[in-house]
Write a protein that holds these residues in place. Structure first.
Motif, PDB file in Angstrom:
ATOM      1  N   CYS A  75       8.098 -17.081  -9.519  1.00 12.54           N
ATOM      2  CA  CYS A  75       7.485 -17.535  -8.805  1.00 12.54           C
ATOM      3  C   CYS A  75       7.500 -17.329  -7.776  1.00 12.54           C
ATOM      4  O   CYS A  75       6.387 -17.712  -6.747  1.00 12.54           O
ATOM      5  CB  CYS A  75       7.895 -18.950  -9.019  1.00 12.54           C
ATOM      6  SG  CYS A  75       8.821 -19.901 -10.038  1.00 12.54           S
ATOM      7  N   CYS A  76       8.691 -16.710  -7.194  1.00 16.09           N
ATOM      8  CA  CYS A  76       9.012 -16.000  -4.784  1.00 16.09           C
ATOM      9  C   CYS A  76       7.878 -15.418  -5.180  1.00 16.09           C
ATOM     10  O   CYS A  76       7.582 -15.148  -4.013  1.00 16.09           O
ATOM     11  CB  CYS A  76      10.505 -15.926  -5.281  1.00 16.09           C
ATOM     12  SG  CYS A  76      11.533 -17.302  -4.994  1.00 16.09           S
ATOM     13  N   GLY A 112      12.671 -13.780  -7.024  1.00 13.08           N
ATOM     14  CA  GLY A 112      12.603 -13.984  -8.069  1.00 13.08           C
ATOM     15  C   GLY A 112      13.556 -14.154  -8.972  1.00 13.08           C
ATOM     16  O   GLY A 112      14.402 -13.608  -9.072  1.00 13.08           O
ATOM     17  N   THR A 113      14.139 -14.752 -10.065  1.00 14.31           N
ATOM     18  CA  THR A 113      14.848 -13.998 -10.897  1.00 14.31           C
ATOM     19  C   THR A 113      15.373 -13.020 -12.054  1.00 14.31           C
ATOM     20  O   THR A 113      14.285 -12.378 -12.115  1.00 14.31           O
ATOM     21  CB  THR A 113      14.373 -14.967 -12.348  1.00 14.31           C
ATOM     22  OG1 THR A 113      13.843 -16.790 -12.066  1.00 14.31           O
ATOM     23  CG2 THR A 113      15.904 -15.684 -12.799  1.00 14.31           C
ATOM     24  N   GLY A 139      14.722 -16.193  -2.213  1.00 11.95           N
ATOM     25  CA  GLY A 139      15.065 -17.098  -3.055  1.00 11.95           C
ATOM     26  C   GLY A 139      15.771 -17.027  -3.473  1.00 11.95           C
ATOM     27  O   GLY A 139      17.012 -16.557  -3.899  1.00 11.95           O
ATOM     28  N   ALA A 140      16.281 -18.683  -4.467  1.00  8.42           N
ATOM     29  CA  ALA A 140      17.327 -19.522  -4.922  1.00  8.42           C
ATOM     30  C   ALA A 140      18.133 -18.328  -6.042  1.00  8.42           C
ATOM     31  O   ALA A 140      19.179 -17.605  -6.316  1.00  8.42           O
ATOM     32  CB  ALA A 140      17.859 -20.645  -5.383  1.00  8.42           C
ATOM     33  N   CYS A 141      16.624 -17.543  -6.976  1.00 11.79           N
ATOM     34  CA  CYS A 141      17.420 -16.981  -7.798  1.00 11.79           C
ATOM     35  C   CYS A 141      17.684 -15.832  -7.726  1.00 11.79           C
ATOM     36  O   CYS A 141      18.734 -15.117  -8.482  1.00 11.79           O
ATOM     37  CB  CYS A 141      15.988 -16.777  -8.778  1.00 11.79           C
ATOM     38  SG  CYS A 141      15.532 -18.562  -9.515  1.00 11.79           S
ATOM     39  N   PHE A 148      18.983 -21.000 -13.051  1.00  4.11           N
ATOM     40  CA  PHE A 148      19.374 -19.779 -14.470  1.00  4.11           C
ATOM     41  C   PHE A 148      20.902 -18.869 -14.248  1.00  4.11           C
ATOM     42  O   PHE A 148      20.942 -18.228 -14.727  1.00  4.11           O
ATOM     43  CB  PHE A 148      17.844 -19.163 -15.048  1.00  4.11           C
ATOM     44  CG  PHE A 148      16.827 -19.765 -14.163  1.00  4.11           C
ATOM     45  CD1 PHE A 148      16.710 -21.073 -14.966  1.00  4.11           C
ATOM     46  CD2 PHE A 148      16.050 -19.540 -13.414  1.00  4.11           C
ATOM     47  CE1 PHE A 148      15.270 -21.614 -15.692  1.00  4.11           C
ATOM     48  CE2 PHE A 148      14.817 -19.804 -12.964  1.00  4.11           C
ATOM     49  CZ  PHE A 148      13.895 -21.214 -13.873  1.00  4.11           C
ATOM     50  N   GLY A 170      16.004 -20.838  -0.191  1.00  4.70           N
ATOM     51  CA  GLY A 170      14.513 -21.910  -0.687  1.00  4.70           C
ATOM     52  C   GLY A 170      13.838 -21.757  -1.894  1.00  4.70           C
ATOM     53  O   GLY A 170      15.268 -20.853  -3.428  1.00  4.70           O
ATOM     54  N   CYS A 171      13.334 -22.743  -3.102  1.00  4.51           N
ATOM     55  CA  CYS A 171      13.393 -22.718  -4.731  1.00  4.51           C
ATOM     56  C   CYS A 171      11.860 -23.264  -4.341  1.00  4.51           C
ATOM     57  O   CYS A 171      11.653 -24.290  -4.525  1.00  4.51           O
ATOM     58  CB  CYS A 171      13.968 -23.088  -5.082  1.00  4.51           C
ATOM     59  SG  CYS A 171      13.871 -23.127  -6.896  1.00  4.51           S
ATOM     60  N   PRO A 172      10.527 -21.825  -4.377  1.00  2.00           N
ATOM     61  CA  PRO A 172      10.884 -20.907  -2.896  1.00  2.00           C
ATOM     62  C   PRO A 172      11.678 -21.229  -1.842  1.00  2.00           C
ATOM     63  O   PRO A 172      10.347 -22.242  -1.549  1.00  2.00           O
ATOM     64  CB  PRO A 172       9.311 -20.323  -3.974  1.00  2.00           C
ATOM     65  CG  PRO A 172       8.711 -21.611  -4.164  1.00  2.00           C
ATOM     66  CD  PRO A 172       9.187 -22.689  -4.057  1.00  2.00           C
TER      67      PRO A 172
END
Ligand code: SF4
Length: 197
Positions: A75-76, A112-113, A139-141, A148, A170-172
């Motif tokens: 998503c980021c 993103g993740t 982003g946090a991921c 996750f 941030g998320c995102p």
């Protein structure tokens, strides 16, 4: 005797007085400062010559012509795409077009993740980029695995597989956050030295 139409003859006294005056005028004039014929040069140099270092010039050119490599993984990525669109317009920083080849890029933005299945591709593309190169974890991921983090399939942070220069939390994160991260990359580039590299 004076003859009409003719100047009266000067007496020896008057001739001495006139001569004395001319000498005095010359003496006073000789004490005036002599005009510098190169006077214009100082102002001209100040207007047209910049003194700087090779490091500053190279770093300035590099920081204003970064070629970013888009590495959107979740998503980021949408916020990263929005950063490049007309509203936020990272072309203002000389980053006109996202590159799709690591050979043409010097800044990898991982948004993103990151799954372990994707990790080898992230590392391979990082290694294919030529030096000098920089990395942003967006982003946090990307920073830590985010929500996750405990998952068997998620890398708990981009810095586990490649070196990271700037973390954008941030998320995102909003586009302003990514732009702030890019400005931090600029600052980092400006502090580098080609000699040390
Ligand atoms: S940090 Fe949030 S927005 Fe970004 S990829 Fe992870 S879950 Fe999605």
């Amino acid at each position: 005797m004076e003859i009409e139409g003719h100047e009266p003859a000067l007496s020896a006294w008057n001739i001495d007085v006139l001569e004395g005056k001319r000498i005095e005028e010359l003496r006073v004039a000789s004490q005036q400062p002599i005009a510098d014929p190169d006077n214009w040069l100082g102002a001209e140099l100040r207007r047209n010559i910049l003194l700087t270092t090779v490091d500053y010039a190279v770093n300035w050119a590099r920081s204003r012509s970064i070629f970013p490599l888009m590495f959107g993984l979740a998503c980021c990525a949408f916020e990263m795409i929005a950063t490049a669109a007309s509203r936020f317009d990272i072309a203002r920083f000389g980053m006109d077009i996202f590159r799709w080849s690591p050979r043409q890029a010097d800044l990898m933005i991982v948004a993103g993740t990151i799954t372990w299945k994707m990790a080898p591709a992230v590392k391979l593309i990082y290694e294919q980029m030529a030096e000098p190169k920089w990395v942003i974890a967006m982003g946090a991921c990307a920073i830590s695995g985010g929500t996750f983090r405990e998952s068997y399939s998620v890398v708990p942070g981009l810095n586990r597989i490649v070196p990271v220069d700037v973390y954008v939390p941030g998320c995102p994160p909003r586009p302003e956050g990514l732009i702030h991260g890019i400005r931090l990359i600029h600052r980092k580039i400006m502090s580098e030295s080609i000699g040390k590299r």
